[in-house]
Design an enzyme around this catalytic site. Structure first.
Site, PDB file in Angstrom:
ATOM      1  N   ASN A   1       0.864  -1.190   0.000  1.00 13.27           N
ATOM      2  CA  ASN A   1       0.000   0.000   0.000  1.00 13.27           C
ATOM      3  C   ASN A   1       0.897   1.235   0.000  1.00 13.27           C
ATOM      4  OD1 ASN A   1       0.578   0.870   2.830  1.00 13.27           O
ATOM      5  ND2 ASN A   1      -0.191  -1.176   3.249  1.00 13.27           N
TER       6      ASN A   1
ATOM      7  N   ASP B   1      -3.473  -6.610   5.005  1.00 16.36           N
ATOM      8  CA  ASP B   1      -4.456  -7.513   5.613  1.00 16.36           C
ATOM      9  C   ASP B   1      -4.322  -8.948   5.119  1.00 16.36           C
ATOM     10  OD1 ASP B   1      -5.666  -5.715   7.317  1.00 16.36           O
ATOM     11  OD2 ASP B   1      -6.871  -4.865   5.692  1.00 16.36           O
TER      12      ASP B   1
ATOM     13  N   LYS C   1       9.951 -16.812 -10.251  1.00 15.86           N
ATOM     14  CA  LYS C   1       9.176 -15.704 -10.799  1.00 15.86           C
ATOM     15  C   LYS C   1       7.996 -16.246 -11.602  1.00 15.86           C
ATOM     16  CE  LYS C   1       9.657 -11.729 -13.812  1.00 15.86           C
ATOM     17  NZ  LYS C   1      10.511 -11.009 -14.740  1.00 15.86           N
TER      18      LYS C   1
ATOM     19  N   PHE D   1      -4.371   3.174  14.731  1.00 16.16           N
ATOM     20  CA  PHE D   1      -4.693   4.164  13.712  1.00 16.16           C
ATOM     21  C   PHE D   1      -5.847   3.639  12.870  1.00 16.16           C
ATOM     22  CE2 PHE D   1      -1.723   7.763  13.182  1.00 16.16           C
ATOM     23  CZ  PHE D   1      -0.980   7.553  14.333  1.00 16.16           C
TER      24      PHE D   1
ATOM     25  N   LYS E   1     -13.291   0.097  15.749  1.00 11.61           N
ATOM     26  CA  LYS E   1     -11.924  -0.423  15.873  1.00 11.61           C
ATOM     27  C   LYS E   1     -11.480  -0.476  17.328  1.00 11.61           C
ATOM     28  CE  LYS E   1     -10.420   0.139  11.889  1.00 11.61           C
ATOM     29  NZ  LYS E   1      -9.945   0.716  10.648  1.00 11.61           N
TER      30      LYS E   1
ATOM     31  N   LYS F   1     -10.610  -4.229  18.460  1.00  7.13           N
ATOM     32  CA  LYS F   1      -9.186  -4.503  18.659  1.00  7.13           C
ATOM     33  C   LYS F   1      -8.756  -4.310  20.113  1.00  7.13           C
ATOM     34  CE  LYS F   1      -7.978  -3.164  13.941  1.00  7.13           C
ATOM     35  NZ  LYS F   1      -6.963  -3.865  13.162  1.00  7.13           N
TER      36      LYS F   1
END
Ligand code: C5P
Length: 407
Positions: free
Chosen positions: A215, A284, A294, A330, A344, A348
């Site tokens: 990301n 995730d 490859k 976060f 969250k 969590k």
């Protein structure tokens, strides 16, 4: 990035006669760029290694030299007293073994020695010398003495030395000198004696030896938190995914690549942490099967990669943590920020969540600025508190909230 509170400080830079003196032109430039005022004292040998005119031009002030201590012209102004009264902090870079000894023994026979003796605020020493000189018990004793006086003596870097040796004794980078200077003048010391574990950056989940899923996280927010926590006295461990950011001076970085590596590093460091801040953008999912060779595009028109869920590190930490450990997460969201943030906290087991809308301009991934809202697990404080600014300012605001949770 300069912390806001470090701007407009008065810095008295003492340059002594080590070869690294030539690097101080860059340091003066960086201090001026940070909006600090800089006065410079050069020892006799330093004046042969770096031109006073260079430093005067960069600092836009006259440079103080040995002759000024007893000159008829300057004498009545008593330069060592005027300068020591003026500055917020003294920085001695590079600091030779001799100047270290002079400071430790209160030797005032030179302009720099007399100024250090008259100085009542923090002094930050950056010893730079041959490794044997550094390891000598005489030098070590002087370092201990200065630390005992409450001054900061920064460990030199290792690498090739001007004398031809390879080892410890190099002057740290300009950025590291700034970090240590800010740490010496930071107005808050509320994290002294606390261990803060911070995760930062993205994770790379490799699907074959040359490709990964990731990301756009840059690591900037987590690194800013690490810098700010360190300025405020914390012992900081930064578990970091791949990032181009510079590790702040004094921060112990543990580089990791995948979410599973990040999980292992966090659990290893968890036991004695007082605060855990999970600023990393953890992938995730990971490929169920890593292809050791490859993957060839000729082999298939459509490639299907089966993914499996990564461990939720924050949740696992929450399940294992001991009472009193503060866990901050976060939430990077593109919609329903508050709702998702509160969910969250619940799912969590977090004490606090820092939420931002990453679709907003000037917020989120790779941005130098951020705009976040902080939510707490305590239902009575449902009112979100917004924090704006560059990422160091936001880090400072977040740590203020964390400090409020610390016993
Ligand atoms: O679930 P989500 O990824 O939105 O939650 C973000 C928070 O959870 C961040 O603090 C992130 O570091 C943490 N996290 C984690 N392990 C994961 C995913 C996210 O610790 N696998």
């Amino acid at each position: 990035m300069t912390p806001k509170w470090a701007r407009n400080k008065k810095i008295l830079l003492g340059i002594s006669g080590g070869i690294a003196a030539y690097k101080t032109a860059e340091l003066v430039r960086a201090l001026v760029k940070s909006d600090c005022e800089v006065e410079i004292i050069l020892t006799e040998t330093a004046a042969r290694l770096v031109a006073p005119l260079t430093l005067a031009t960069l600092s836009k002030r006259r440079v103080w030299q040995e002759a000024d201590l007893r000159s008829d012209e300057m004498g009545w102004r008593i330069p060592h007293i005027t300068l020591s009264d003026w500055a917020d902090v003294m920085v001695i870079a590079p600091c030779t073994a001799n100047v270290l000894r002079m400071a430790a023994t209160g030797n005032s026979s030179t302009l720099l020695g007399a100024t250090m003796l008259a100085f009542t605020r923090p002094i930050v020493f950056f010893p730079a010398m041959n490794s044997h000189m550094l390891a000598n018990p005489a030098t070590k004793g002087n370092v201990r003495t200065l630390e005992g006086f409450g001054h900061r003596v920064v460990d030199p870097d290792s690498g090739p030395l001007a004398c031809g040796y390879e080892g410890k004794g190099r002057l740290p980078s300009t950025e590291a000198i700034l970090d240590e200077t800010w740490a010496a003048i930071c107005p808050k010391r509320d994290f002294a004696g606390r261990k803060v574990l911070i995760t930062a950056g993205p994770t790379h989940e490799y699907i074959d030896p040359v490709r990964f899923i990731s990301n756009p996280s840059s690591g900037k927010m987590g690194y800013a938190l690490a810098a700010e926590a360190r300025y405020r006295g914390a012992d900081v461990v930064l578990v970091t995914g791949p990032s181009n950011e510079r590790v702040p001076s004094g921060v112990r970085a543990i580089p990791v690549t995948s979410a599973q590596e990040m999980q292992r590093a966090c659990l290893d460091e968890l036991q004695d942490a007082d605060v855990i801040i999970k600023a990393a953008a953890v992938g995730d999912y990971r490929a169920r099967k890593f292809s050791p060779q490859k993957i060839k595009r000729e082999k298939a028109e459509i490639l299907t990669i089966e993914m499996e869920r990564n461990p939720d590190i924050a949740r696992e930490i929450s399940a294992r943590r001991r009472p009193g450990q503060i866990l901050v997460g976060f939430a990077a969201e593109t919609e329903n920020v508050m709702e998702n943030a509160l969910r969250k906290i619940e799912s969590k087991g977090l004490d606090m969540v820092v939420a931002n809308d990453v679709s907003e301009d000037g917020a989120g991934f790779a941005s130098n600025t951020n705009h976040v809202c902080v939510y707490f697990s305590d239902v009575l404080s449902l009112q979100p508190t917004p924090i704006f600014g560059d990422k160091l300012e936001v880090a400072s605001g977040i740590l203020d909230r964390v400090a409020g949770l610390m016993a």
